[in-house]
Design a protein around this motif. Sequence first.
Motif, PDB file in Angstrom:
ATOM      1  N   SER A 134       0.970  -1.466   0.280  1.00  0.00           N
ATOM      2  CA  SER A 134      -0.104   0.029  -0.151  1.00  0.00           C
ATOM      3  C   SER A 134       1.209   1.020  -0.303  1.00  0.00           C
ATOM      4  CB  SER A 134      -0.400  -0.398   1.338  1.00  0.00           C
ATOM      5  OG  SER A 134      -1.437   1.566   1.357  1.00  0.00           O
ATOM      6  N   ILE A 135       2.035   1.245   1.183  1.00  0.00           N
ATOM      7  CA  ILE A 135       2.690   2.279   1.358  1.00  0.00           C
ATOM      8  C   ILE A 135       3.543   2.868  -0.544  1.00  0.00           C
ATOM      9  CG2 ILE A 135       4.934   3.710   2.478  1.00  0.00           C
ATOM     10  CD1 ILE A 135       3.577   2.216   4.466  1.00  0.00           C
ATOM     11  N   SER A 136       3.897   1.728  -1.256  1.00  0.00           N
ATOM     12  CA  SER A 136       4.349   1.640  -1.770  1.00  0.00           C
ATOM     13  C   SER A 136       3.970   2.379  -3.133  1.00  0.00           C
ATOM     14  CB  SER A 136       5.366   0.354  -2.768  1.00  0.00           C
ATOM     15  OG  SER A 136       5.864  -0.500  -1.518  1.00  0.00           O
ATOM     16  N   ALA A 137       2.643   1.784  -3.582  1.00  0.00           N
ATOM     17  CA  ALA A 137       1.461   2.085  -4.788  1.00  0.00           C
ATOM     18  C   ALA A 137       1.200   3.558  -4.532  1.00  0.00           C
ATOM     19  CB  ALA A 137       0.568   1.226  -4.214  1.00  0.00           C
ATOM     20  N   ASN A 138       1.019   4.001  -2.978  1.00  0.00           N
ATOM     21  CA  ASN A 138       0.712   5.464  -2.969  1.00  0.00           C
ATOM     22  C   ASN A 138       1.415   6.394  -3.077  1.00  0.00           C
ATOM     23  OD1 ASN A 138      -2.269   5.533  -1.392  1.00  0.00           O
ATOM     24  ND2 ASN A 138      -1.813   4.177  -0.706  1.00  0.00           N
ATOM     25  N   ILE A 139       2.866   6.019  -2.535  1.00  0.00           N
ATOM     26  CA  ILE A 139       3.592   6.750  -2.383  1.00  0.00           C
ATOM     27  C   ILE A 139       4.640   6.839  -4.141  1.00  0.00           C
ATOM     28  CG2 ILE A 139       5.949   7.592  -1.383  1.00  0.00           C
ATOM     29  CD1 ILE A 139       3.817   7.964   0.509  1.00  0.00           C
ATOM     30  N   GLY A 140       4.421   5.751  -4.325  1.00  0.00           N
ATOM     31  CA  GLY A 140       5.214   5.579  -6.113  1.00  0.00           C
ATOM     32  C   GLY A 140       4.616   5.840  -6.820  1.00  0.00           C
ATOM     33  N   LEU A 141       3.282   6.574  -6.309  1.00  0.00           N
ATOM     34  CA  LEU A 141       1.834   7.753  -7.345  1.00  0.00           C
ATOM     35  C   LEU A 141       3.026   8.750  -7.518  1.00  0.00           C
ATOM     36  CD1 LEU A 141      -0.805   6.623  -9.209  1.00  0.00           C
ATOM     37  CD2 LEU A 141      -1.447   6.858  -7.574  1.00  0.00           C
ATOM     38  N   LEU A 142       2.285   9.229  -5.757  1.00  0.00           N
ATOM     39  CA  LEU A 142       3.062  10.476  -5.588  1.00  0.00           C
ATOM     40  C   LEU A 142       4.454  10.773  -5.828  1.00  0.00           C
ATOM     41  CD1 LEU A 142       1.696  13.079  -3.701  1.00  0.00           C
ATOM     42  CD2 LEU A 142       2.552  11.868  -1.770  1.00  0.00           C
ATOM     43  N   GLY A 143       5.440  10.079  -6.019  1.00  0.00           N
ATOM     44  CA  GLY A 143       6.195  10.182  -6.029  1.00  0.00           C
ATOM     45  C   GLY A 143       6.727  10.280  -7.114  1.00  0.00           C
ATOM     46  N   LEU A 188      -4.070   6.286   2.458  1.00  0.00           N
ATOM     47  CA  LEU A 188      -2.449   5.715   3.682  1.00  0.00           C
ATOM     48  C   LEU A 188      -3.139   5.231   4.344  1.00  0.00           C
ATOM     49  CD1 LEU A 188      -0.544   4.330   2.632  1.00  0.00           C
ATOM     50  CD2 LEU A 188       1.292   6.953   2.467  1.00  0.00           C
ATOM     51  N   SER A 189      -3.574   6.891   5.425  1.00  0.00           N
ATOM     52  CA  SER A 189      -3.301   6.623   6.912  1.00  0.00           C
ATOM     53  C   SER A 189      -4.244   5.392   7.174  1.00  0.00           C
ATOM     54  CB  SER A 189      -4.293   8.230   7.365  1.00  0.00           C
ATOM     55  OG  SER A 189      -5.337   8.136   7.174  1.00  0.00           O
ATOM     56  N   TYR A 190      -5.721   5.118   5.876  1.00  0.00           N
ATOM     57  CA  TYR A 190      -6.526   3.611   6.698  1.00  0.00           C
ATOM     58  C   TYR A 190      -6.065   2.831   6.541  1.00  0.00           C
ATOM     59  CZ  TYR A 190      -9.896   0.526   4.842  1.00  0.00           C
ATOM     60  OH  TYR A 190     -10.353  -0.694   5.058  1.00  0.00           O
ATOM     61  N   THR A 191      -4.890   2.778   5.128  1.00  0.00           N
ATOM     62  CA  THR A 191      -4.221   1.774   5.394  1.00  0.00           C
ATOM     63  C   THR A 191      -3.047   1.055   6.810  1.00  0.00           C
ATOM     64  OG1 THR A 191      -4.459   1.122   3.333  1.00  0.00           O
ATOM     65  CG2 THR A 191      -2.847  -0.055   4.529  1.00  0.00           C
ATOM     66  N   ILE A 192      -2.327   1.455   6.918  1.00  0.00           N
ATOM     67  CA  ILE A 192      -2.340   2.455   8.393  1.00  0.00           C
ATOM     68  C   ILE A 192      -2.574   1.540   9.804  1.00  0.00           C
ATOM     69  CG2 ILE A 192       0.009   3.198   9.828  1.00  0.00           C
ATOM     70  CD1 ILE A 192       0.787   4.524   7.255  1.00  0.00           C
ATOM     71  N   ASP A 193      -3.333   2.493   9.500  1.00  0.00           N
ATOM     72  CA  ASP A 193      -4.782   1.811  10.919  1.00  0.00           C
ATOM     73  C   ASP A 193      -5.160   0.798  10.946  1.00  0.00           C
ATOM     74  OD1 ASP A 193      -4.195   4.682  11.962  1.00  0.00           O
ATOM     75  OD2 ASP A 193      -5.649   5.875  11.626  1.00  0.00           O
ATOM     76  N   VAL A 194      -5.361   0.102   9.879  1.00  0.00           N
ATOM     77  CA  VAL A 194      -5.944  -1.234   9.734  1.00  0.00           C
ATOM     78  C   VAL A 194      -4.491  -1.916  10.195  1.00  0.00           C
ATOM     79  CG1 VAL A 194      -6.679  -2.858   8.468  1.00  0.00           C
ATOM     80  CG2 VAL A 194      -7.735  -0.967   8.233  1.00  0.00           C
ATOM     81  N   HIS A 195      -3.571  -2.014   9.525  1.00  0.00           N
ATOM     82  CA  HIS A 195      -2.656  -2.581   9.958  1.00  0.00           C
ATOM     83  C   HIS A 195      -2.386  -2.504  11.406  1.00  0.00           C
ATOM     84  CE1 HIS A 195       1.739  -3.526  10.103  1.00  0.00           C
ATOM     85  NE2 HIS A 195       1.554  -4.093   9.499  1.00  0.00           N
ATOM     86  N   ASN A 196      -2.323  -1.232  11.452  1.00  0.00           N
ATOM     87  CA  ASN A 196      -2.073  -1.290  13.563  1.00  0.00           C
ATOM     88  C   ASN A 196      -3.374  -1.830  14.881  1.00  0.00           C
ATOM     89  OD1 ASN A 196       1.008  -0.255  12.353  1.00  0.00           O
ATOM     90  ND2 ASN A 196      -0.483   1.873  12.843  1.00  0.00           N
ATOM     91  N   ASN A 197      -4.429  -2.286  14.055  1.00  0.00           N
ATOM     92  CA  ASN A 197      -5.183  -2.709  14.029  1.00  0.00           C
ATOM     93  C   ASN A 197      -6.452  -1.606  15.504  1.00  0.00           C
ATOM     94  OD1 ASN A 197      -5.293  -5.307  13.769  1.00  0.00           O
ATOM     95  ND2 ASN A 197      -3.870  -6.112  14.900  1.00  0.00           N
ATOM     96  N   LYS A 198      -6.482   0.273  14.642  1.00  0.00           N
ATOM     97  CA  LYS A 198      -6.945   1.375  15.160  1.00  0.00           C
ATOM     98  C   LYS A 198      -8.221   0.993  14.752  1.00  0.00           C
ATOM     99  CE  LYS A 198      -2.736   3.473  16.430  1.00  0.00           C
ATOM    100  NZ  LYS A 198      -1.733   4.746  16.172  1.00  0.00           N
ATOM    101  N   ILE A 199      -8.770   0.274  13.823  1.00  0.00           N
ATOM    102  CA  ILE A 199     -10.189   0.709  12.625  1.00  0.00           C
ATOM    103  C   ILE A 199      -9.958  -0.866  12.158  1.00  0.00           C
ATOM    104  CG2 ILE A 199     -10.276   3.176  12.970  1.00  0.00           C
ATOM    105  CD1 ILE A 199      -9.372   2.617   9.616  1.00  0.00           C
TER     106      ILE A 199
END
Lengths: 482, 316
Positions: free
Chosen positions: A83-92, A136-147
């Motif tokens: 997810s990070i690579s896809a989003n940051i890659g797009l942005l980059g 990105l924040s969504y995926t990170i939060d899901v990964h960290n079990n916050k949501i």
Amino acid sequence: MLFNSIDFAIFIPVVFALYWIVKSKEIKAQNALLLIASYTFYAFWDWRFLSLIVFSSLTDYIIGNRLSETTNKSHRKLLLITSISANIGLLGFFKYCNFFIDSFVDVFSFFGTDLDPNRLNIILPIGISFYTFQTLSYTIDVHNNKIKATKDWLSFFCFVSFFPQLVAGPIERAKNLLPQFHKKRVFDRYKAVDGLRQILWGLFKKVVVADNCAFYVNQIFNDAESHSGSTLFLGAILFAFQIYGDFSGYSDIAIGTARLFGFNFKQNFAFPYFSRDIAEFWRRWHMSLSTWFRDYLYIPLGGSRVKTGNKIRNIFIIFLVSGFWHGANYTFIIWGILNALYFLPLLLLNKNRQHLEVVAKGNLFPSINEITAMLLTFIATVFAWIFFRAESVSDAIIYIKNIFSKSFFTRPAFLDEEKMLLALGFIIMLLILEWLQRGTKHALEKFALNWPMPIRFAFYYCIAIIIFLFGGREQEFIYFQF
Amino acid sequence: MRAFLAKSSLFVFLFLGIVLIIFHKADGNFDPFYMRFTTPKQSSLILGTSKAAQGLKPSVLNRELNRNDVYNYSFTLRLSPYGPTYLKSIKRKLKESSNKGIFILTVDPWSIFADSKTPNDLKTFEEKSKFLNFIKSTDKKPNYSYLINGYEDMYIKILYNKSLMFLHSDGWLEVHIDNFKNKKNRKKPNHRSLYFDSLRHKRHIDASINRYLKKKATYNFSEIRIKYLKKTIQELKLKGDVFLVRLPVHEDMIEIENSIMSNFNDEMEKISNEFEIDYFNLTYLNSKCIFNDANHLNRESAAYVSKELAKMINQE
């Protein structure tokens, strides 16, 4: 489609009517309408880049669901990295590709090798920095079990592309916004009226304050060498109000528009120019981005609960990344470094959280100490804004060098022009009203609410007519370029 | 919901009512172009840049030529040099049925030059992105299209404007500057007015000369503009008599114009022969005229030059 355009003035009532009158009973139908409206809103700028939003939404929707299906740590990590690579890659690619090519060329030419690579003809898709950070924040939060990951693709796509905040924020968190798409929205008159008031104030800040300041800021910054030090100083101050009016005005319109549809966004600006130090300023300026960096970068790096050396490193990282997020130019990086330098002494002396309450709480006027602290913070901010506004680092240096010249003590140019006097007058009006309402979420949240209705309406009419009569030439929002 | 809709609709409609009232008040004081988009379509036009907008008075031409249809549809160097944009706008302003009009096409080197390194690339023409290109209705009052999409300043100027310019209903742009040379004849202005003493007058002329010296570095001769000048002549010949006119300018400006295009008069003669139309070079009147700056005739000289031009047209 700009918030300050006729197109938007037609678009909003149409979507509002369809949303509340035609489709008020079904959440799914309302969400579908919002998604269509959001994509239409974006397509007004360039429909081709809708594919990027769909790609970003789809990627994080799928990854979010995969994350919820697995407990395997390495698998989860791999999904997060994807997810990070896809989003940051797009942005980059869209935002930084040419910057890196140019930087490589500069490095090689420094060592005597001249390269002539083909620069890519890339258009920066509007809002890409905002919606990639949001997904990105969504995926990170899901990964960290916050949501929990959502199974409702329509709500998720709406969360990513909801038109009020799609192109320039606020960068909303899934925890706050996503559940609002799952729940039935009930029309709340008070919320909608407050939304309209916030839109009105946002338009005043953007159209009257920012656009009129822009008229002089462009002239002064584009021809810095031929202006006196005092004029350049005036130009820098005007830019401080231009960017504040522009960006916080946008946020107000976005938040107010969302309220019309029954949604609550987080506050994005809290009267930042009344801050007493730079730490307070950053708690009050572009709060959705500051807290994003705090939660997803600063705290994972250890935050302030690490050794002094690492504290310094973390501060520099967060401000450098923040600068770089704004644009692919060394000017933004220096702007970030300057803010890190301002912030560092406060952090090291443990004074970065000494001003958590609003300034002069309960008093009409601030104390001398508070005035001094606010002025010093403002001047430091203005100084950093010069780098933010300049086209290049050398332009910024020339600008600053020319401020600190003998001509600083001369009368600034343009002061005898009506338009300049108007711009200064509107800045004063903004400051007075915002000062009086500095404890609220926006300047018109509570102001005039106790007045008799005819007088209150007359007051709102005055603002609306000022916006109509004194609005500067229509300008794009500055933050669209980020 | 109903209360919200009722109150917000009332607010919006009252506000729109105020906006419409203000738009209805827009007149010649408001800005130097608006009125040209509010008058009926025309059969006879004066065309060119701001030189012609200020320098040729339709009222004088109408009187001297025994007509009542001459209308000034000139704008500025940035908006209306000869090219596709101006031609398109001219066609929009023309009456379809008319074929007995007169068309005064004012020319100078600037009007066939382009502020571009690639002067034959249409994409680089500045006027392409300006309102003249996209304002389709040229005869509506109020002209909402111009007011909303074309106008680029504050609307407060509809109600209050200290500008020295006044756009007459016949398209003539009057600039209220009283010059030191005609102090005795100075009329009591019916409008805001500026008085130039000799020093201020010289400063004003020098400043405009400097502006054009800077332009000299970036403006280049454009084959495309010449092509469109010819195309404009061709189109207008179907609607009446066409005259090419070079207006008087300050002596210092003539020097600059000669330095960028020394064969300008020869080129215009060639075009006049090609299309069998007259070319009147009025620069021989330079010394008899007074200018607001190096480029623009003052209002008294505008009347004088218009009269002289009318005499020449009558002789043909």
